[in-house]
Write an enzyme that holds these catalytic residues in place. Structure first.
Site, short mmCIF file in Angstrom:
data_model
loop_
_atom_site.label_atom_id
_atom_site.label_comp_id
_atom_site.label_asym_id
_atom_site.label_seq_id
_atom_site.Cartn_x
_atom_site.Cartn_y
_atom_site.Cartn_z
CE LYS A 203 -1.71 2.55 3.16
NZ LYS A 203 -1.52 3.87 2.51
N GLY A 255 7.45 4.51 8.03
CA GLY A 255 6.61 5.69 8.25
C GLY A 255 6.88 6.26 9.62
CB SER A 256 4.85 8.48 11.72
OG SER A 256 3.67 7.72 11.86
CB THR A 257 8.07 6.93 15.80
OG1 THR A 257 9.34 6.99 15.14
CG2 THR A 257 8.23 6.20 17.12
CD GLU A 258 0.67 9.38 16.00
OE1 GLU A 258 1.20 10.16 15.18
OE2 GLU A 258 -0.50 9.49 16.37
N GLY A 260 4.10 3.21 13.64
CA GLY A 260 4.93 2.01 13.87
C GLY A 260 4.61 1.35 15.20
CD GLU A 277 14.12 0.41 7.98
OE1 GLU A 277 14.65 1.39 8.55
OE2 GLU A 277 14.72 -0.63 7.70
CB CYS A 311 13.36 8.25 7.92
SG CYS A 311 14.05 7.18 6.67
CD GLU A 409 10.99 11.90 11.56
OE1 GLU A 409 9.92 11.35 11.86
OE2 GLU A 409 11.86 11.34 10.87
P1 NAD Z 1 2.26 7.84 8.57
O1 NAD Z 1 3.11 6.96 9.39
O2 NAD Z 1 0.89 8.14 9.03
O3 NAD Z 1 2.10 7.21 7.10
C1 NAD Z 1 2.98 6.26 6.53
C2 NAD Z 1 2.16 5.16 5.88
O4 NAD Z 1 1.41 4.46 6.87
C3 NAD Z 1 1.14 5.65 4.86
O5 NAD Z 1 1.07 4.72 3.80
C4 NAD Z 1 -0.15 5.65 5.66
O6 NAD Z 1 -1.29 5.52 4.86
C5 NAD Z 1 0.03 4.42 6.51
N1 NAD Z 1 -0.75 4.39 7.76
C6 NAD Z 1 -1.24 5.44 8.47
N2 NAD Z 1 -1.89 4.99 9.56
C7 NAD Z 1 -1.79 3.63 9.55
C8 NAD Z 1 -2.26 2.60 10.41
N3 NAD Z 1 -2.94 2.85 11.52
N4 NAD Z 1 -1.97 1.31 10.09
C9 NAD Z 1 -1.26 1.02 8.98
N5 NAD Z 1 -0.82 1.96 8.12
C10 NAD Z 1 -1.08 3.26 8.40
O7 NAD Z 1 3.04 9.16 8.31
P2 NAD Z 1 2.40 10.57 7.85
O8 NAD Z 1 1.15 10.89 8.59
O9 NAD Z 1 2.31 10.56 6.38
O10 NAD Z 1 3.53 11.55 8.33
C11 NAD Z 1 3.57 11.96 9.70
C12 NAD Z 1 4.97 12.06 10.19
O11 NAD Z 1 5.62 10.80 10.12
C13 NAD Z 1 5.87 12.96 9.36
O12 NAD Z 1 5.74 14.27 9.70
C14 NAD Z 1 7.23 12.41 9.68
O13 NAD Z 1 7.69 12.95 10.89
C15 NAD Z 1 6.97 10.95 9.86
N6 NAD Z 1 7.32 10.14 8.67
C16 NAD Z 1 8.43 9.40 8.70
C17 NAD Z 1 8.78 8.64 7.59
C18 NAD Z 1 10.01 7.82 7.57
O14 NAD Z 1 10.43 7.42 6.50
N7 NAD Z 1 10.58 7.50 8.69
C19 NAD Z 1 7.97 8.66 6.47
C20 NAD Z 1 6.80 9.41 6.47
C21 NAD Z 1 6.49 10.15 7.59
#
Ligand code: NAD
Ligand code: MN
Length: 497
Positions: A203, A255-258, A260, A277, A311, A409
């Site tokens: 996705k 994606g985000s630590t939250e 993750g 990651e 990241c 971050e």
């Molecule tokens: P996010 O973690 O919400 O999104 C990353 C991916 O996860 C997207 O494909 C999203 O659709 C998906 N996702 C969102 N909620 C999910 C859930 N509950 N279960 C499974 N998948 C889910 O990140 P964001 O909202 O796009 O960005 C927010 C912050 O995250 C940014 O400001 C940045 O600090 C951080 N970020 C970090 C990375 C990285 O590579 N480490 C990448 C993107 C964002």
């Protein structure tokens, strides 16, 4: 695709230069690059582009002008079920396909990515906002490299994990990726999974679905067996449905630590294997004995590459106290030369912020920085485009280590500058973070490099360089930056039992 007429976009600026140090480029430059974008996209399931079983859709914008590029599906539970079922069915055959045959598919995909490199780069830049020079010279060449690298592994997996002479694939992999390197993260996830004999449901992020769908076209062209890779689009809810699906054996998330942490919780107590990651707040340490001109360039690419949507960005700069004033003066001079603007212009250094939400988040941090008493320096005087999402390259001096701009971050083009007096203090300050994805050291002394790099709690330590990636080298974090490694031999272990 689930609809008919195609719009076409011609890019003029992106095509003139081919200068590149990566060595992975292939296609001769055409005069212009035609990029076809459908008004509406479906999903890629079981080897076909199909309509969603639901009705919800969302649009993906060009963040440089806020115009809608296309409408994509918000996949629902039935779509996720169908994609997981297709991957499960395909797994029976793919996991038994002779390894050397799997390798042939991956080689073919890598070649086709090279042949369609221009188109992929332009589409990546239009959908995500990154400068064409980066998508053309960094992202897309690395995408091809990841498929080449893993193609070679397919029939050598018994050498991948010491002590495991008969590694087996895990099954169906649920992969959820972010918007900062849409195509590259797809390649990081898909290539090792396939090399190891797994099948995939991936996705892409909601703001950047188009290149993953284009990659699906390449899989079709290369006659990858149906269902080996399935691409479903959607936002966080679709991601949640996918990673929580009972038919999934392995979850790989960037994606985000939250998010993750939420995924780690939802997979706890299941038999799913998980790699994460996540975020970072990486230190970049410059000693007084470093080659200062090189260090300046390194700091520029550490934080302003890809608008700071990285990241592993070097977002905390630690300067040895004796060079602070001089370094900051020269950094400001260099920063003012960066060109912010049209991502399709090959002379652009800093493109558009990926989304309005992300821009608002970055702007809030700029306010925090000022309120926290730091001094803000921004480039440049030239006006920014009237529409689109923009943030000028920025650094803060006088940053206190306890403040939000020093600890959180930002994921934007914003650097926090701090100082240190001794190598001991540099290590202590660099490690004083909940994250641990990467670190940089700039020094003329080899002994310092060896001494410090072993003490920095970071998955990657760059010495006299920054933000360099290679498919053969493992990447991943300590602490809250994640679990597991991607790339190289270590990355394969995450897809094998
Ligand atoms: P996010 O973690 O919400 O999104 C990353 C991916 O996860 C997207 O494909 C999203 O659709 C998906 N996702 C969102 N909620 C999910 C859930 N509950 N279960 C499974 N998948 C889910 O990140 P964001 O909202 O796009 O960005 C927010 C912050 O995250 C940014 O400001 C940045 O600090 C951080 N970020 C970090 C990375 C990285 O590579 N480490 C990448 C993107 C964002
Ligand atoms: Mn977009």
């Amino acid at each position: 695709m689930d609809s008919s007429p195609s719009t076409s976009t011609t890019d003029h600026d992106a095509v003139t230069s081919g200068a590149n140090g990566s060595g992975w480029e292939y296609a001769p430059a055409p005069e212009t690059t035609e990029v076809r974008i459908e008004p509406r996209y479906g999903l890629f399931v079981g080897g076909r582009f199909v309509a969603s079983k639901g009705r919800r859709r969302m649009s993906t914008l060009n963040p440089a002008n806020e115009r809608e590029l296309a409408s994509v599906v918000q996949s629902n539970a039935a779509d996720v079920d169908a994609a997981v079922a297709a991957a499960r069915k395909a797994f029976r055959k793919w996991s038994r396909t002779r390894p050397i045959e799997r390798g042939k598919y991956l080689f073919r995909i890598a070649r086709r990515i090279q042949e369609r490199a221009r188109e992929l780069a332009v589409l990546e830049t239009m959908d995500g906002g990154k400068p064409i020079r980066e998508s053309r010279d960094v992202d897309v060449p690395l995408v091809a490299q990841h498929f080449f690298h893993h193609a070679g592994w397919c029939d050598k997996l018994r050498y991948a994990i010491p002590g495991n002479d008969d590694p087996r694939p895990l099954g169906v992999c649920a992969q959820v990726i972010p918007w900062n390197f849409p195509l590259l993260m797809a390649a990081w996830k898909i290539a090792p999974a396939l090399a190891c004999g797994n099948t995939v449901v991936i996705k892409p992020a909601e703001s950047t679905s188009l290149t993953a769908l284009r990659l699906a076209e390449i899989f079709q062209e290369c006659e990858l067996p149906d269902g080996v890779v399935n691409v479903i689009t959607g936002a966080g809810e679709t991601g949640r449905l996918l990673v929580e699906h009972k038919g999934v054996d392995k979850v790989a998330f960037t994606g985000s630590t939250e998010v993750g942490k939420m995924i780690a919780r939802s997979c706890a107590g299941t038999s799913k294997r998980v790699t994460l990651e996540l975020g970072g707040k990486s230190p970049n340490i410059v000693f007084a004995d470093a080659a200062i001109d090189q260090a300046i360039e390194g700091v520029v690419s550490a934080i302003w590459f890809n608008q700071g949507h990285v990241c592993c960005a070097g977002s905390r700069l630690f300067l040895e106290e004796s060079i602070h004033d001089e370094f900051v003066r020269r950094l400001e001079h260099r920063m003012r030369k960066l060109r912010v603007g049209d991502p399709l212009d090959k002379n652009t250094d800093v493109g558009a912020i990926n989304s309005r939400d992300q821009l608002e988040k970055i702007n809030q941090y700029l306010e925090h920085g000022i309120q926290e008493g730091a001094t803000m320096v921004q480039c440049c005087d030239r006006p920014l485009p009237e529409s689109g999402f923009w943030c000028r390259p920025t650094f803060f001096t006088g940053v206190q280590p306890t403040t939000r701009i020093a600890r959180e971050e930002i994921f934007g083009p914003v650097l926090s500058v701090m100082t240190f007096r001794t190598p001991e203090e540099a290590v202590q300050r660099a490690n004083d973070t909940p994250y641990g994805l990467s670190a940089g050291i700039w020094t003329d002394k080899g002994a310092k490099v060896f001494e410090l790099s072993s003490r920095l709690k970071a998955g990657v330590v760059w010495c006299n360089t920054f933000n360099k990636f290679d498919a053969a080298s493992p990447f991943g974090g300590y602490k809250e930056s994640g679990w597991g490694r991607e790339g190289g031999r270590h990355g394969l272990a995450a897809y094998l039992a």
